[in-house]
Design a protein around this motif. Sequence first.
Motif: not given
Length: 692
Positions: A460-474
């Motif tokens: 993706d042009r703007s990059g993409r967060p991984g599962k670890i980043e998406l799990a932040n706070g959870g």
Amino acid sequence: MMDENNSTALCGLQFVNKERWEAMTHNKERFLRNQLKDPRHFPNMNQAVAESWVRSRKLGVNPLDPLCCKYLDSKELKIVLDKNKLLIDITENLFNSFKKLVDSTGYLLYLFDKDGVLLLVSSLLYQNTEYDWLVGNPGKVCNESTVGTCAHVLSMRYKRPVQIIGPEQYCVALKNMIGSAAPILDENGEVIATLVLNQELVNPILDSNYQTLCIHTLGLIMAMTEAIQVQIELEKNNRYVRSVNSDLRLAYDTLEATLDCIDEGIVNVNQTGQIIRMNRHGLRIFNLESNQIANRNIREFLDENSCLIDFLVKGEKTSVEEIIRTNRDEQSYIIDIHPVLNQVTCQLTGAILRFNHVKKINAMVNSRSGAMARYNFADIIGESMTMKKAIDLGLRFAGLQETILLSGESGTGKEIFAQAIHNKCCPQGPFIALNCSALPRDLIESELFGYEAGSFTGADRSGRPGKIELANGGTLFLDEIGDMPLEIQPVLLRVIENKQVMRIGGRSYKKVDFNIIAATNKDFERVMAEGLFREDLFFRLSVLTIKLPPLRERENDVEILSNYFIEKYCRKIGRQVPRVQAAAKKKILRYSWPGNVRQLENAMIYAINVSQDNIITLECLPDAVLREKSGELNGKIATEREPSLISMASWEKTAIQMALMRTNNNIPLAADLLEISKPTLYRKIKTYNIKL
């Protein structure tokens, strides 16, 4: 009936796909032809809209009426206008501020009081046209008993912003309009009026850009109502200087109030990055006071590798992820860049920057993608001592900072346990699940750690967060952890130890805070002995271990679960619960259920669908269940054949299978039980082609 305080039923901010659009249109046609008696039970129906249709019909509203409505008489109208004078004055000034927008787009802005009486309309554009009925004059009564389902009716009823589209509105006269409404509340949270924006539907309605525009119109209405409420409160408390009453000053103050009501950072900069102004949330982001903005440049707060200034100079409209550094800390934000052009010369003068914290965006992404945990410990069914012990451990471990490893055969409910633990310790956070065996080896790294823009072909042009980043706070749930590629394991170990992650192609680490729950059905002793899994990572993941028992070891749970699955499925399909014949029940209780709870549920669904006369007979059970004879391996060594007719190899293979079953495929324990060494046991497992 739907809870009138349930805001989730009235979101309205969802894209309309082709299926939903066709379903809405079809539902409306069927309802008008009296083919659909109760639309609340029809797929793709907004429950609030469906209930309003039913009420409108009971109130006797004619859906084919041209919306002539009724009007208050002059005496009644004067009383209403005098009562709402402050509200009308404030709203009229706000309408004038948006006059150019309304006149150029054909939008219509309305102000209704709490009883649905029209107080103010923004434009005369439609007068003396085929849509003349749509404009109306003050005093026109438009409530649910006169016009039926429409945006402002639902908005006032539920005290929430509402947007409904063409066929959702009760009267056919509004089928080509989109209504966006938001209530105006007093200091006690009671509705005093509602603000409405009507816009004409254009083709194609399913175009994503057009739908985004529609969502923005609802956002505009919400911002305007917030501004009106703020202005009313300010007027009541004499917080504004009465001398500042010019239209220009009022428009400016209204804009200020509107921007301050937005929970996003809004920053106006010139093309070199010089800060011109920012809203209240923007000041909090940059840790500044309003008098500290002068002569400050956005560059001061950006990382040295930032590309934001390049986009400003080019005047490019885009979104980028940037790290904002203040004297307090560093935070990641998604920044939307909107270039500003001189209306006369069309020259670039600067840009409007909209800042959204990455955590907020990730939470929205997780919510829309279903990254939520649905199960709690109360949802786990079982009365056996082994299951109660596992549940007790889960309750005790929930909330602890250490990692948890769930071990058990396939189908024992490891993910349900993981969701229950998550909902016990951090229910507000995201629950991100990753099946380590379901992704190709070349994708699991980018899925887990994310990537920066341009890291590889197809990124993706703007990059993409991984599962670890998406799990932040959870919680990050790593299913089938034993299948994680060996080369990624040391990177995961470092993330767990340091709570920092770097994307593929990234240059800096990002702090993350999450809980880890891993699950496996493998024998880690064997996997580590074969060099397929790092011991240090295993020990880090298995600080707290919960072993989920297979169904064959759960005493009377087979009967409890089979009854539960039968009742659950019959309730789902609206069918009477069938009777289970004695022979079928006996087979269900004696079968070993190698697929555990998942296999049992599927077998009950199969039996219900093939049963006749509302009786589940032995023949209704799946072939796999029926094929298991009493003499086959089922937790006991076969006894039907004479020992003299069984070869030594068969006895040895059967003994190994029994030992493995009793120890849940634990090689060291099975070797001790058989009184042989682990290497010998591995060799015999390979010789007899025994599947673990």
